[in-house]
Design a protein around this motif. Sequence first.
Motif, short mmCIF file in Angstrom:
data_model
loop_
_atom_site.label_atom_id
_atom_site.label_comp_id
_atom_site.label_asym_id
_atom_site.label_seq_id
_atom_site.Cartn_x
_atom_site.Cartn_y
_atom_site.Cartn_z
N LYS A 179 40.19 42.84 46.23
CA LYS A 179 39.76 42.63 44.84
C LYS A 179 38.30 43.05 44.67
O LYS A 179 37.94 43.68 43.67
CB LYS A 179 39.92 41.16 44.46
CG LYS A 179 41.30 40.78 43.95
CD LYS A 179 41.26 39.38 43.38
CE LYS A 179 42.51 39.07 42.60
NZ LYS A 179 42.47 37.73 42.00
N GLU A 180 37.48 42.69 45.65
CA GLU A 180 36.06 43.07 45.59
C GLU A 180 35.88 44.58 45.73
O GLU A 180 34.98 45.17 45.14
CB GLU A 180 35.27 42.32 46.67
CG GLU A 180 35.11 40.85 46.35
CD GLU A 180 34.76 40.02 47.56
OE1 GLU A 180 33.58 39.64 47.69
OE2 GLU A 180 35.66 39.75 48.37
N SER A 198 36.64 45.93 42.32
CA SER A 198 35.56 45.56 41.41
C SER A 198 34.34 46.47 41.62
O SER A 198 33.72 46.94 40.65
CB SER A 198 35.17 44.09 41.63
OG SER A 198 34.06 43.75 40.84
N HIS A 237 34.89 49.86 40.17
CA HIS A 237 34.64 49.89 38.72
C HIS A 237 33.13 49.98 38.44
O HIS A 237 32.70 50.68 37.52
CB HIS A 237 35.24 48.66 38.05
CG HIS A 237 36.74 48.65 38.06
ND1 HIS A 237 37.49 49.74 37.68
CD2 HIS A 237 37.64 47.68 38.38
CE1 HIS A 237 38.78 49.45 37.79
NE2 HIS A 237 38.89 48.21 38.21
N ASP A 238 32.33 49.28 39.26
CA ASP A 238 30.86 49.38 39.12
C ASP A 238 30.38 50.80 39.41
O ASP A 238 29.46 51.30 38.76
CB ASP A 238 30.17 48.41 40.08
CG ASP A 238 30.38 46.95 39.69
OD1 ASP A 238 30.75 46.69 38.53
OD2 ASP A 238 30.18 46.08 40.56
#
Length: 703
Positions: A310-311, A314, A317-318
Amino acid sequence: MAVAVSISPAKITTTKPIIITQFPDNPKPLILEQCKTVRDLNQIHAHLIKTRFISSPSVAENFLESAAILLRHQPMDYAISVFEKLNEPNSSAYNIMIRGLTLKNFSHEAILMFKKMKETSVEPDEFTFPCVLKACSRLRALEEGKQIHGQLMKLGCRSSRFAENGLIKMYGNCGQAGIARKVFDEMSVRDIFAWNALFSGYTKSGCWKEAVDLFYYMLETDTKFDEVTLVSVLTACGRVGALKLGEWIKDYIEANGLKRNPTLITSLVDMYAKCGHVDKARSLFNQMSHKDVVAWSAMISGYNQTNRCKEALSLFHDMQKANIEPNEVTMVSVLSSCAELGALATGKWVHFYINKKKLPLTVTLGTALLHFYAKCGSIDNSIEVFKKMSRKNVLSWSVLIQGLASNGQGDKALNYFDLMLTKHIQPNDITFIGVLSACSHSGLVEKGRELFSSMIKDFDIEPKIEHYGCMVDMLGRAGLLEEANQFIQNMPMNMKPNALIWRTLLASCKVYKNVGIGEESLKKIMNLETVHSGDYLLLSSIYASVGRLEDAFRVRREMKEKGVIKKSPGCSSIEVNGVIHEFFAEDDANFECEKIYAATEKMMKRIKLAGYVMNMEDARLEAEEYDKEKSVSHHSEKLAIAFGLIKTSIGTPIRVSKNLRVCSDCHEATKMISKVYNREIIVRDRTRFHHFKDGLCSCKDYW
């Protein structure tokens, strides 16, 4: 012999041309210092011909050097045309051409030029070999490199430091780290380039421990190293988990003011992440003032490899928000994270991005896409990607075969295995895990026995513990529990059954309600390792299934008395609009829990009206009678499916991933849901995929 080089049109330039009023007596400075463009070359060339300076070997070589090397962004066609008009070019002229071709990435042509040099009886010198070895290194042309090594020895140029460094680099790049080390050890004098060439060879060959040991040897001999050395060593530290050395290097970097080197800090990030210290890696990453694609990729890869997927997504996306274009390494890590989470929408976007940017579908990237689609239950997309790959290796075939097997297409998996053999792709141990799994999931027992025997007989592959596990699973699923038990007893002395083998048999005993072999399996597990709560619960369920409730409760009491840690709770996840939602059995943590439970109750009522009958054996044993129905209704996958029904458009497939094996009641319920709601539902559990459609499952109720 003319050298074949693809000719590119010369770039148009607005650089002010050279104005030659009187041609100098010594044209060397003019040629080497003032010649900037092809137009300048043409002008000087004309004067050289007019003044007959072109017949002077030294002037001709200066001009050739300018055309082949100094005008870096110009194609090689002009230099080749000049070279071919030279009368009996000497070794210096050939050296210039070999160097220029190598410099401009015409490595194959550089080797051909060296071959032409030999054919015309022009003897190479110590300056010839480093460049042609660099060309061999880039092409991984090992055989040609070996021949050049032999010529070096024959001509006595072996002691040239540049040639020796070139040999180390070439052998390392070709995966021959052992020969590279031999060349290194025989050197009388080693400069930093020799050390770094060997470090590079070790890292490219995956000889991580050897790289770490070499650095310790470097420290013992008080040899100076540089930042290039540290990058290689940090990479090796991450692969072998040498955290202590990695942290020593970190302290060295800080003490010597090297923190401004982004490549070094990126290597530190990678080292910490691969050693499992992802939070330390993230802290360093956050402190970087400039983060390039390599730094982002290292951090995303770190999250992926420590199963913090998940990280990873994430951070990806950053990365997009920071307008950093991902590369192949990024894409592979992101696809791997999407595969683990079942994040189909995000992975599809990555595939779209690959196509949009026209990134080449390399073996690595193509195989990552194959794996992603297979793990998301989109096996047709996997096949489509596989067909589009121009190159495939044994891993690509194995991933597709395993994907087909886990998605209930065992026959097709075996067809691809046969096709693989006709293409003369030699299967390996991973391939056989796939084909044996295909037999296991499809009930092809006889075929499985035949393939297991052929591993040694036809392919000289010694079965590993995983292959024995596949066989036990295959026999157990087919209800051949006695044969499976005997198969374990007959395993060779050097391949003793582990706890997982017995756990696999225990799981089959639950399906077929075999108390005797189930009890024996648990005893074997207890002798091998600390028993998991899941092992006790399996035996407890076997007792309960045959009506021995007192024994079932006794096993659970023993579990509590021994302080056995409770197994991971059942967790199901579903991706909606690019967001992963997780559900646990009887979960009330979701902010929409009331709406979800209402949808679940409505769903259960509808399928009951359609003929579904709840299996109370799958209720919590300790639940009161009036609570058993609630316990079964609120299994995590049912909550996830209900959420999918209210959050996705009518008619769209629902995809759910579960961390445990699907229970029999949820399997029957999901079949009925697919029929009543006219939805395709794909459930990925711990061992395989279930594709539910029109009241049927792809596993044909055999799982």
